[in-house]
Every structure is written in C-alpha cells, then in structure tokens.
Scaffold this motif. Sequence first.
Motif, PDB file in Angstrom:
ATOM      1  N   SER A   1      -3.842  -4.366  -4.511  1.00  0.00           N
ATOM      2  CA  SER A   1      -2.838  -5.442  -4.711  1.00  0.00           C
ATOM      3  C   SER A   1      -3.220  -6.659  -3.876  1.00  0.00           C
ATOM      4  CB  SER A   1      -1.465  -4.941  -4.284  1.00  0.00           C
ATOM      5  OG  SER A   1      -1.567  -4.433  -2.965  1.00  0.00           O
TER       6      SER A   1
ATOM      7  N   GLN B   1       0.828  -1.205   0.000  1.00  0.00           N
ATOM      8  CA  GLN B   1       0.000   0.000   0.000  1.00  0.00           C
ATOM      9  C   GLN B   1       0.865   1.259   0.000  1.00  0.00           C
ATOM     10  OE1 GLN B   1       0.201  -2.210   2.530  1.00  0.00           O
ATOM     11  NE2 GLN B   1       0.754  -1.078   4.382  1.00  0.00           N
TER      12      GLN B   1
ATOM     13  N   GLU C   1       1.316   3.478  -3.253  1.00  0.00           N
ATOM     14  CA  GLU C   1       0.026   4.084  -3.629  1.00  0.00           C
ATOM     15  C   GLU C   1      -0.315   5.227  -2.672  1.00  0.00           C
ATOM     16  OE1 GLU C   1       0.411   2.431  -6.464  1.00  0.00           O
ATOM     17  OE2 GLU C   1      -1.759   2.465  -6.633  1.00  0.00           O
TER      18      GLU C   1
ATOM     19  N   VAL D   1      -5.414   4.649  -8.078  1.00  0.00           N
ATOM     20  CA  VAL D   1      -4.515   3.696  -7.400  1.00  0.00           C
ATOM     21  C   VAL D   1      -4.933   2.283  -7.756  1.00  0.00           C
ATOM     22  CG1 VAL D   1      -3.936   5.202  -5.448  1.00  0.00           C
ATOM     23  CG2 VAL D   1      -5.960   3.715  -5.321  1.00  0.00           C
ATOM     24  N   MET D   2      -4.045   1.319  -7.451  1.00  0.00           N
ATOM     25  CA  MET D   2      -4.327  -0.064  -7.808  1.00  0.00           C
ATOM     26  C   MET D   2      -4.317  -0.954  -6.568  1.00  0.00           C
ATOM     27  SD  MET D   2      -2.366  -2.407 -10.591  1.00  0.00           S
ATOM     28  CE  MET D   2      -2.583  -1.201 -11.869  1.00  0.00           C
TER      29      MET D   2
ATOM     30  N   THR E   1     -10.498   9.416  -5.716  1.00  0.00           N
ATOM     31  CA  THR E   1      -9.619   8.239  -5.754  1.00  0.00           C
ATOM     32  C   THR E   1     -10.329   7.148  -6.540  1.00  0.00           C
ATOM     33  OG1 THR E   1      -8.651   8.833  -3.625  1.00  0.00           O
ATOM     34  CG2 THR E   1      -8.396   6.533  -4.333  1.00  0.00           C
TER      35      THR E   1
ATOM     36  N   ILE F   1      -9.990   3.317  -7.498  1.00  0.00           N
ATOM     37  CA  ILE F   1      -9.266   2.091  -7.116  1.00  0.00           C
ATOM     38  C   ILE F   1      -9.591   1.003  -8.124  1.00  0.00           C
ATOM     39  CG2 ILE F   1      -8.895   0.371  -5.291  1.00  0.00           C
ATOM     40  CD1 ILE F   1     -10.088   2.564  -3.351  1.00  0.00           C
TER      41      ILE F   1
ATOM     42  N   LEU G   1      -6.520   1.380   0.958  1.00  0.00           N
ATOM     43  CA  LEU G   1      -6.629   2.414  -0.089  1.00  0.00           C
ATOM     44  C   LEU G   1      -8.025   3.032  -0.087  1.00  0.00           C
ATOM     45  CD1 LEU G   1      -4.670   0.723  -3.025  1.00  0.00           C
ATOM     46  CD2 LEU G   1      -3.886   2.511  -1.438  1.00  0.00           C
TER      47      LEU G   1
ATOM     48  N   SER H   1      -5.721  -3.192  -0.101  1.00  0.00           N
ATOM     49  CA  SER H   1      -6.807  -2.582  -0.901  1.00  0.00           C
ATOM     50  C   SER H   1      -7.805  -1.887   0.009  1.00  0.00           C
ATOM     51  CB  SER H   1      -7.525  -3.667  -1.700  1.00  0.00           C
ATOM     52  OG  SER H   1      -6.596  -4.559  -2.243  1.00  0.00           O
TER      53      SER H   1
ATOM     54  N   ARG I   1       1.656   8.292  -3.436  1.00  0.00           N
ATOM     55  CA  ARG I   1       1.096   9.022  -4.590  1.00  0.00           C
ATOM     56  C   ARG I   1      -0.090   9.880  -4.171  1.00  0.00           C
ATOM     57  NH1 ARG I   1      -1.116   5.641  -7.896  1.00  0.00           N
ATOM     58  NH2 ARG I   1      -1.217   7.129  -9.607  1.00  0.00           N
ATOM     59  N   MET I   2      -0.681   9.548  -3.026  1.00  0.00           N
ATOM     60  CA  MET I   2      -1.814  10.348  -2.538  1.00  0.00           C
ATOM     61  C   MET I   2      -1.342  11.428  -1.574  1.00  0.00           C
ATOM     62  SD  MET I   2      -4.610   7.306  -1.985  1.00  0.00           S
ATOM     63  CE  MET I   2      -5.967   8.416  -1.585  1.00  0.00           C
TER      64      MET I   2
END
Length: 417
Positions: free
Chosen positions: A366, A332, A335, A363-364, A386, A388, A374, A371, A338-339
């Motif tokens: 995983s 995580q 990601e 975001v992705m 966001t 996802i 996120l 997840s 990046r936020m």
Amino acid sequence: MDKILVRGGKPLKGSVQIRGAKNAALPLMAATILAEDTCVLHNIPCLHDIFSMDKLLADMGMTIDFTGRSMTMEPQNLHKAEAHYELVRKMRASFFVLGPLLARFGKCRVSLPGGCAIGTRPVDIHLKGLEALGASIRIEDGYVVAEGKLSGVNYALDFPSVGATENLMMAATRAEGVTRLTNVAREPEIEDLAHFLNAMGARISGAGTDLITIVGVDALGGAEHIVMPDRIEAGTFLTAGIATGGDVTVLNAKAEHFPNFLKKLQATGAVVEIQGNKIRAHAPNGINSVDITTQPFPGFATDLQAQMMVLMTRANGVSRIKETVFENRFMQVPELVRMGADIDVDGNTAIVRGVKSLSGAPVMASDLRASAALVIAGLMAQQGETAISRVYHIDRGYERIEERLVGLGADIERVRE
Ligand code: EPZ
C-alpha cells in the motif's frame, strides 16, 4: 505489474551496502534550482522517486546527467517556474521545488501534491511560512501560485514538518536579511541539505537543532556533495535480520542518524554492535516486546514503525505501537493479520501480541514502508509462500530489494504479474 514471491523461514546472514538516502537526495536535487552554476551530487540511489524528480527538473530546463550514482546538474537554462500536476501527483516530494523556484524566479506555479495512502498530507505549514517570508500565495485550479520578493523573518512552524522546514530553509537562503525558523524538523536530512546549501554559498546555521538561522545572500553558486546514507533502509535491513533469527550487518550507515530506533532494538534483547559506519544486529536469545511511540527526530522514526511492528508480531509479550506523525499509517495491519499476526488497532495505537509464527499469504503493498514490512513478514513466515502485489510501492524507496535480500540468503524473487 511485478510481484515479489517470498518463501520464508531462512535466517538472513551477511552484510549489505546501504545506499544514499532517498529523503535527502530529493530535497538536494530541488536545491540545485537555486544554483547559478554546475552542481554534482554523488551517492544518489537509483529509485523511481529520483527519476520522477529528474523528470520534473528537466521539464523546467535543468540539464541533468545521471551516470552511475552521480548526478551533474546544469541550472543555466532553467526557464520554467512551473511544476505540473502530472509530475507532482506521482511524487509528493516534488513540492520541495516551491521554495527554490520562488527564491530564484520571484514567481512560480506548483501543483498541490494531494493526499496519499498514509494521510491527507496538507501543505499549510509550507504556505504559511512562505507568506511570513513575504510571498503572496493563492490557490488556483489545484495549483499554488506564489510570488513576491522574500524578506527575512522570525517564524515558528506549527509542527516540525520535514518538508516545510526544507522548503522554508531553501527559500530563505535568498531572502533579504536574516530568517530565524523555530519548531523546525531536526532530521539528519535537514543537516545534509544545509551542508549542501552552505557549500553553494548560503549562510545557514543551526540545522539539526530547533532554531535554524539563515542570512540571505544575493546568489548561490555550484557545489559538489555526497548524499548521506539511508537510515530507513539501514533500519529495514537490520530489522529483517533479527526478525528471521539471522545476523545482518549494514555497511555505510551512521548510528547517530537513528539513535532511538537502535535503542529500541536493543531494548528487545537484540545485540546491536556499532563499529564506525558498520552496524550489526542479531538476537541469539529471541526478542521481547517493547512499546513504541513515533515522534519527529530525535524520536522513533515513523518510517520505521511498520518494520518494528512486524518484528513485534513474534516477540515475547505485548507491544503497544503509537503512531503520532501520520493519521493513517497502519495499513500493514490487515495484511499481517491475514498472515497470522495478532494485532488490534485502537485509534492511533496498535496492540501487538507475539505469536509463535506467521504463515505466508497473498498480500498487497500500500505505501512504501508498509510494503517493506510485508517483505519482512514474508521472510519471517515459517510456512507457505507470500506473494506481494503492487511492488512499485517498494521500488519507490528500495533499490532492487529482492536482489539484495538474496545476497543475505533469502528465498525471494520478482515475477511479472
Ligand atoms: C517527509 O515527509 C518524508 N518524505 C517522509 O518519508 C517521512 O515520513 C516524513 O518526512 C516524516 O519524517 C520525504 O522526505 C520525501 P512532514 P513530509 O511534513 O515532509 C503534517 C517515506 O516513506 N503536515 O514532516 O511530507 C503531515 O500531514 C516518506 O520515505 C501538515 O499538517 O512529512 C504529517 O501528519 C513517507 N502540514 C506530519 O505533518 C504541512 O504543511 C509530518 O509530515 C506539512 C505537514
């Protein structure tokens, strides 16, 4: 594939019903392989992993009626002691059928589960334990072929593995004589499984402590059981409430199932109120950073590490988060950075410096728990949206998470990609 879109900045408020625990339901379903008669499991969560286990057991000949949240299992036609790669690779908990199949049929063939995003996830502790119980084990074309009559043994696990403890406890119920397992996992899911096995006629004592004693019996009958509530789902929703500056109560959760997590939540300055099986958490005066080290139960649960990390991204101060259970459970981090989060990773420790706010970003997902983290980050973000992707990871462990978050006031939706 679906995507989840989150527009953050809204405090979550209200209460949410906690579902049955995925990590209890899966071994409980595997345990029905040992039954000679009908079993009924209640409070089963409707999750992809449950459907995968259902498919695996049906492939072996188990007759299953899954209606609502109850599952009726008829084991009389069980005839195939095999678990194919195609089914096991989708859900590693399928490996929990190994112990029961060996105990029931005396010989079985189960695909090795392979690794996953959070680590190589070896099964050596499972196999060494079954050999100690008298099984002969060989690896053939990616499958474990196990056979032999099981005899009671005194055996210490190399590490308190949850799955290995469950596999060995189930196998030992039908071994000749007494088995004493030490250095075992003490998670509440182990106790839930032991309760069910004893209701079937097993003779297990000490589940939840570091010595489990199993007196072997000739046969196990049917039984009815209510799956324990999901402590990880409860912790996830409580964290989301605090992270958004809200006030969330989880219903049908047991505080004794995650004491370390609740203690850590209080250490941040959050107010945690426990009334029976209702737990409320809110943080009227903001939150301070705390240090976390994940450990086997009763330590801080590794499955709540990512959720706590997200909370720490906005705490006052610096938090050190050490992951000791899995070797790669910080997916995580990139990601979250990046936020707008300020996180550095040094080996198995993440240093999280609180920032004023996060911003939405694509975001992705995983792994399951990263997840969920996120989603919490998206709910916290003070600006932006966001998006996802790969939300099937979330659906493995959380039932319709976006609908339940909407019920708490979140601005979140699921869209087709
Ligand atoms: C269970 O996985 C849970 N899954 C996991 O939840 C949870 O994170 C984990 O226990 C720890 O609490 C289910 O119950 C279905 P382990 P399990 O064996 O049994 C190493 C989730 O998100 N190990 O206790 O696979 C292993 O590599 C999932 O719901 C060996 O080295 O976990 C890991 O580093 C993720 N050899 C550590 O032990 C073995 O033979 C803990 O694994 C077995 C494990």
